[in-house]
Design a protein around this motif. Structure first.
Motif, PDB file in Angstrom:
ATOM      1  N   ASP A 164       0.830  -1.201   0.000  1.00 43.01           N
ATOM      2  CA  ASP A 164       0.000   0.000   0.000  1.00 43.01           C
ATOM      3  C   ASP A 164       0.866   1.253   0.000  1.00 43.01           C
ATOM      4  N   GLY A 165       2.001   1.200   0.690  1.00 47.29           N
ATOM      5  CA  GLY A 165       2.924   2.325   0.663  1.00 47.29           C
ATOM      6  C   GLY A 165       3.484   2.573  -0.721  1.00 47.29           C
ATOM      7  N   ILE A 166       3.735   1.498  -1.454  1.00 50.73           N
ATOM      8  CA  ILE A 166       4.202   1.649  -2.837  1.00 50.73           C
ATOM      9  C   ILE A 166       3.127   2.320  -3.678  1.00 50.73           C
ATOM     10  N   GLU A 167       1.877   1.913  -3.487  1.00 46.00           N
ATOM     11  CA  GLU A 167       0.787   2.541  -4.241  1.00 46.00           C
ATOM     12  C   GLU A 167       0.641   4.008  -3.867  1.00 46.00           C
ATOM     13  N   ALA A 168       0.791   4.334  -2.581  1.00 46.63           N
ATOM     14  CA  ALA A 168       0.717   5.739  -2.155  1.00 46.63           C
ATOM     15  C   ALA A 168       1.830   6.554  -2.800  1.00 46.63           C
ATOM     16  N   ALA A 169       3.010   5.974  -2.886  1.00 50.53           N
ATOM     17  CA  ALA A 169       4.129   6.668  -3.538  1.00 50.53           C
ATOM     18  C   ALA A 169       3.839   6.887  -5.016  1.00 50.53           C
ATOM     19  N   ARG A 170       3.268   5.878  -5.670  1.00 51.54           N
ATOM     20  CA  ARG A 170       2.934   6.013  -7.092  1.00 51.54           C
ATOM     21  C   ARG A 170       1.889   7.104  -7.314  1.00 51.54           C
ATOM     22  N   GLU A 171       0.988   7.266  -6.366  1.00 45.96           N
ATOM     23  CA  GLU A 171      -0.029   8.315  -6.462  1.00 45.96           C
ATOM     24  C   GLU A 171       0.569   9.713  -6.277  1.00 45.96           C
ATOM     25  N   THR A 172       1.713   9.783  -5.617  1.00 47.34           N
ATOM     26  CA  THR A 172       2.264  11.057  -5.182  1.00 47.34           C
ATOM     27  C   THR A 172       3.431  11.538  -6.026  1.00 47.34           C
ATOM     28  N   PHE A 173       4.254  10.599  -6.510  1.00 49.14           N
ATOM     29  CA  PHE A 173       5.495  10.954  -7.191  1.00 49.14           C
ATOM     30  C   PHE A 173       5.540  10.385  -8.598  1.00 49.14           C
ATOM     31  N   GLU A 174       6.155  11.151  -9.477  1.00 54.19           N
ATOM     32  CA  GLU A 174       6.281  10.701 -10.860  1.00 54.19           C
ATOM     33  C   GLU A 174       7.247   9.537 -10.975  1.00 54.19           C
ATOM     34  N   ARG A 175       8.277   9.515 -10.128  1.00 50.82           N
ATOM     35  CA  ARG A 175       9.314   8.494 -10.214  1.00 50.82           C
ATOM     36  C   ARG A 175       9.358   7.692  -8.915  1.00 50.82           C
ATOM     37  N   VAL A 176       9.021   6.414  -9.021  1.00 48.11           N
ATOM     38  CA  VAL A 176       9.101   5.483  -7.896  1.00 48.11           C
ATOM     39  C   VAL A 176       9.896   4.276  -8.359  1.00 48.11           C
ATOM     40  N   GLU A 177      10.861   3.854  -7.556  1.00 51.81           N
ATOM     41  CA  GLU A 177      11.688   2.700  -7.881  1.00 51.81           C
ATOM     42  C   GLU A 177      11.674   1.726  -6.708  1.00 51.81           C
ATOM     43  N   LEU A 178      12.032   0.478  -6.996  1.00 51.76           N
ATOM     44  CA  LEU A 178      12.148  -0.547  -5.969  1.00 51.76           C
ATOM     45  C   LEU A 178      13.588  -1.017  -5.887  1.00 51.76           C
ATOM     46  N   ASN A 179      13.986  -1.478  -4.700  1.00 49.11           N
ATOM     47  CA  ASN A 179      15.272  -2.162  -4.598  1.00 49.11           C
ATOM     48  C   ASN A 179      15.102  -3.412  -3.754  1.00 49.11           C
TER      49      ASN A 179
END
Length: 338
Positions: A164-179
């Motif tokens: 859910d935090g990843i989805e919140a980041a996607r809603e908020t920022f143009e660039r989201v990455e995972l590691n």
């Protein structure tokens, strides 16, 4: 390490070369975390799993204020450092996260601000995070089930909180990455993590373990990246190797325009000056790739050696002197005279 004040004829070459080679400035806002990942190095401080097992082993106390962080950051960005990462622990646990991240100094062309987080608190802080000048959020996803999350991070929450935090980041920022740190505990989930990332068009970086004293007891959990590399080669022929700049080499794959990086120790690492005679060089897989500013008022160029940490607290009241002091420190490190 005692602070050495700069002389008038200070040579800025080493620091500027480091910046030109894409060296990172990593700003650790707090050593606290709501996870206890077994491999954690906590940017060179005492990590949460070690404190959990050894109650007398505590991280350094916070000495920096939000204003201190902003002054140091502004001065170092002005020297040409372009890649700034905010880390922890979990940075969003810090009471300084909001005042620092919402007042980030202006930076020149090509410079970026990145938040590295485990994702658990992004939804809670989503509103004020949306008002920051962050260019990117990088979320650690070392697990893909409640079982692997517990095995790796000893977390009391489930994987749904992180997703859910990843989805919140996607809603908020143009660039989201995972590691994702490649390890025995998540080896069976690496393909699922990759599929998850590709389905959401999220770049992902697979990373081999960095050995530290704190994770030595579980070295058997470390596995190489060859398995995920072989799998990626079944999905794409778009592959290149990057060994320029600082730090470890990486393999870069592109699948439908999405970049998948693999930090692969077999590609070598960048060592400088002091590294040549360093007693830890044989176990170091990183080289010199970042300057770490910590919450206790220290700056150091190396994860594994605290004796290279410079105490900048005497200069916090006179912050315009800090960039030159850091330049001298980096020059001494690269020349092997630190």
């Amino acid at each position: 390490m005692a602070l050495q004040l700069p002389s008038a004829d200070l040579d800025w070459t080493a620091l500027r070369n480091f910046a030109m080679l894409r060296g990172q400035l990593r700003v650790s806002l707090t050593p606290e975390c709501n996870e206890k990942c077994w491999f954690c190095h906590n940017e060179g401080d005492v990590p949460p799993p070690f404190t959990h097992l050894n109650r007398d082993a505590r991280p350094r106390k916070r000495e920096m204020t939000a204003g201190d962080f902003l002054n140091v950051l502004g001065g170092l960005v002005d020297t040409g450092l372009k890649r700034v990462y905010f880390t922890g622990g979990e940075p969003l646990l810090s009471p300084l996260a909001r005042p620092v991240l919402t007042q980030l100094p202006d930076r020149g062309p090509g410079a970026t601000y990145t938040l590295i987080t485990n994702g658990t608190l992004v939804r809670r802080h989503q509103e004020w995070l949306s008002a920051t000048a962050l260019d990117k959020v990088k979320i650690s996803l070392h697990y893909f089930s409640d079982e692997s999350l517990k095995a790796i991070a000893s977390a009391r929450f489930g994987i749904a909180t992180i997703l859910d935090g990843i989805e919140a980041a996607r809603e908020t920022f143009e660039r989201v990455e995972l590691n994702t740190l490649v390890q025995r505990e998540n080896e069976h989930e690496l393909h699922d993590i990759l599929t998850y990332a590709l389905d959401r068009r999220l770049p992902v970086q697979f990373i081999e373990l960095v050995d530290t004293d704190f994770n030595a007891a579980r070295k058997g959990s470390a596995i190489g990246a060859q398995g995920i590399i072989s799998h990626l080669r079944t999905l794409t022929s778009d592959e290149e190797v990057e060994v320029s700049g600082v730090g470890q080499g990486r393999r870069i794959f592109r699948i439908d325009g999405i970049e998948i990086d693999v930090i692969h120790r077999e590609l070598g690492r960048h060592h400088v000056g002091q590294c040549g005679t360093c007693p830890l060089r044989s176990t170091c897989v990183e080289g010199f790739w970042s300057l770490r500013v910590d919450h206790a008022g220290g700056i150091k160029p190396c994860l594994l050696r605290d004796d290279l940490r410079m105490d900048i607290r005497p200069l916090l009241a006179d912050p315009e002197k800090i960039p030159a002091a850091v330049a001298r420190h980096v020059a001494a490190f690269t020349e092997g005279t630190l």
